[in-house]
Design a protein around this motif. Structure first.
Motif, mmCIF file in Angstrom:
data_model
loop_
_atom_site.group_PDB
_atom_site.id
_atom_site.type_symbol
_atom_site.label_atom_id
_atom_site.label_comp_id
_atom_site.label_asym_id
_atom_site.label_seq_id
_atom_site.Cartn_x
_atom_site.Cartn_y
_atom_site.Cartn_z
ATOM 1 N N ALA A 105 0.830 -1.200 0.000
ATOM 2 C CA ALA A 105 0.000 0.000 0.000
ATOM 3 C C ALA A 105 0.870 1.258 0.000
ATOM 4 C CB ALA A 105 -0.932 -0.003 1.206
ATOM 5 N N GLN A 106 1.938 1.248 0.792
ATOM 6 C CA GLN A 106 2.825 2.404 0.855
ATOM 7 C C GLN A 106 3.492 2.661 -0.493
ATOM 8 O OE1 GLN A 106 5.268 1.261 4.195
ATOM 9 N NE2 GLN A 106 3.972 2.365 5.647
ATOM 10 N N VAL A 107 3.878 1.593 -1.174
ATOM 11 C CA VAL A 107 4.492 1.737 -2.494
ATOM 12 C C VAL A 107 3.483 2.365 -3.456
ATOM 13 C CG1 VAL A 107 5.344 0.451 -4.501
ATOM 14 C CG2 VAL A 107 6.164 -0.133 -2.210
ATOM 15 N N MET A 108 2.269 1.853 -3.439
ATOM 16 C CA MET A 108 1.246 2.332 -4.365
ATOM 17 C C MET A 108 0.874 3.788 -4.102
ATOM 18 S SD MET A 108 -2.618 1.111 -5.077
ATOM 19 C CE MET A 108 -3.240 2.285 -3.891
ATOM 20 N N VAL A 109 0.599 4.123 -2.851
ATOM 21 C CA VAL A 109 0.129 5.488 -2.559
ATOM 22 C C VAL A 109 1.254 6.513 -2.537
ATOM 23 C CG1 VAL A 109 -1.925 4.666 -1.358
ATOM 24 C CG2 VAL A 109 0.135 5.256 -0.043
ATOM 25 N N SER A 110 2.487 6.075 -2.653
ATOM 26 C CA SER A 110 3.597 7.031 -2.705
ATOM 27 C C SER A 110 3.613 7.788 -4.030
ATOM 28 C CB SER A 110 4.934 6.315 -2.493
ATOM 29 O OG SER A 110 5.248 5.507 -3.619
ATOM 30 N N GLN A 111 2.854 7.324 -4.992
ATOM 31 C CA GLN A 111 2.806 7.961 -6.302
ATOM 32 C C GLN A 111 1.718 9.019 -6.368
ATOM 33 O OE1 GLN A 111 5.295 7.157 -8.649
ATOM 34 N NE2 GLN A 111 5.884 6.354 -6.660
ATOM 35 N N ILE A 112 2.062 10.144 -6.914
ATOM 36 C CA ILE A 112 1.086 11.210 -7.119
ATOM 37 C C ILE A 112 0.239 10.807 -8.322
ATOM 38 C CG2 ILE A 112 0.801 13.624 -7.788
ATOM 39 C CD1 ILE A 112 3.528 14.130 -6.380
ATOM 40 N N PRO A 113 -1.071 10.905 -8.193
ATOM 41 C CA PRO A 113 -1.918 10.548 -9.335
ATOM 42 C C PRO A 113 -1.567 11.359 -10.583
ATOM 43 C CG PRO A 113 -3.233 10.687 -7.356
ATOM 44 C CD PRO A 113 -1.869 11.223 -7.008
ATOM 45 N N ALA A 114 -1.576 10.689 -11.717
ATOM 46 C CA ALA A 114 -1.240 11.314 -12.997
ATOM 47 C C ALA A 114 -2.315 12.317 -13.399
ATOM 48 C CB ALA A 114 -1.099 10.236 -14.068
ATOM 49 N N ALA A 115 -1.909 13.276 -14.203
ATOM 50 C CA ALA A 115 -2.833 14.319 -14.650
ATOM 51 C C ALA A 115 -3.796 13.808 -15.713
ATOM 52 C CB ALA A 115 -2.044 15.506 -15.185
ATOM 53 N N HIS A 116 -3.413 12.746 -16.411
ATOM 54 C CA HIS A 116 -4.283 12.204 -17.454
ATOM 55 C C HIS A 116 -4.185 10.683 -17.473
ATOM 56 C CE1 HIS A 116 -0.362 12.249 -19.435
ATOM 57 N NE2 HIS A 116 -0.838 11.359 -20.283
ATOM 58 N N ALA A 117 -5.233 10.071 -17.986
ATOM 59 C CA ALA A 117 -5.269 8.604 -18.070
ATOM 60 C C ALA A 117 -4.334 8.131 -19.182
ATOM 61 C CB ALA A 117 -6.696 8.143 -18.363
ATOM 62 N N VAL A 118 -3.790 6.951 -18.983
ATOM 63 C CA VAL A 118 -2.961 6.339 -20.015
ATOM 64 C C VAL A 118 -3.627 5.054 -20.471
ATOM 65 C CG1 VAL A 118 -0.793 7.308 -19.131
ATOM 66 C CG2 VAL A 118 -1.536 5.051 -18.366
ATOM 67 N N SER A 119 -3.342 4.671 -21.701
ATOM 68 C CA SER A 119 -3.866 3.403 -22.207
ATOM 69 C C SER A 119 -3.109 2.260 -21.547
ATOM 70 C CB SER A 119 -3.687 3.338 -23.730
ATOM 71 O OG SER A 119 -2.304 3.237 -24.050
ATOM 72 N N ALA A 120 -3.649 1.062 -21.675
ATOM 73 C CA ALA A 120 -2.960 -0.110 -21.128
ATOM 74 C C ALA A 120 -1.593 -0.258 -21.789
ATOM 75 C CB ALA A 120 -3.807 -1.358 -21.334
#
Length: 161
Positions: A83-98
């Protein structure tokens, strides 16, 4: 001779719910080890260390693209370290494709190609889907662009134009 009375020890408050280990995890990180071992098996990695490295990279990449209530629920469903690894990232400004997601994973793993990065992402995300369950996986996928379902080990049944 003077007798001193021992002072009561200060109590340490219990961690907030967001910092507590998940119910299935012990403080020693057994939840992280189980997650890494499941990724190791799914991805057929030679060592747990390799599975842990890949898991961290994929979780960081995912953390930039899951937001809101789903981000909170996903973090709560994961072992603390994950969870700490995942939430350490700032959400991106735009969606990306797979495809762009997989390419971003490839740039973060030395010697990776788009094909090996797709394997890595699929190995981690399919284990993640098994761990968090169907309802939360569905909610997370609803936030992500079409194409991510395959990375989570699901058929992508969206209609094509």
């Amino acid at each position: 001779m003077t007798v001193t009375t021992p002072q009561p020890r200060a109590t340490i408050p219990a961690p907030s719910a967001s910092l507590r280990p998940a119910a299935h995890e012990t403080p020693e990180g057994a939840g992280w080890v189980k997650l890494a071992d499941a990724v190791r098996e799914a991805g057929q990695y030679a060592t747990r260390a390799e599975a842990e490295r890949v898991t961290r990279v994929v979780l960081r990449a995912l953390g930039a693209h899951v937001t809101g209530d789903e981000r909170v629920a996903l973090a709560q469903a994961l072992p603390r370290e994950a969870a700490q690894v995942m939430v350490s990232q700032i959400p991106a400004a735009h969606a990306v494709s797979a495809r762009e997601f997989v390419e971003s994973v490839a740039t973060r793993i030395e010697g990776s190609t788009p094909a090996t990065a797709r394997w890595d992402a699929g190995s981690v995300l399919s284990v993640l889907a098994d761990r968090i369950g169907e309802p939360l996986t569905t909610r997370v996928l609803a936030q992500l662009p079409q194409g991510f379902a395959l990375l989570f080990g699901r058929a992508d049944l969206a209609a094509t134009a």
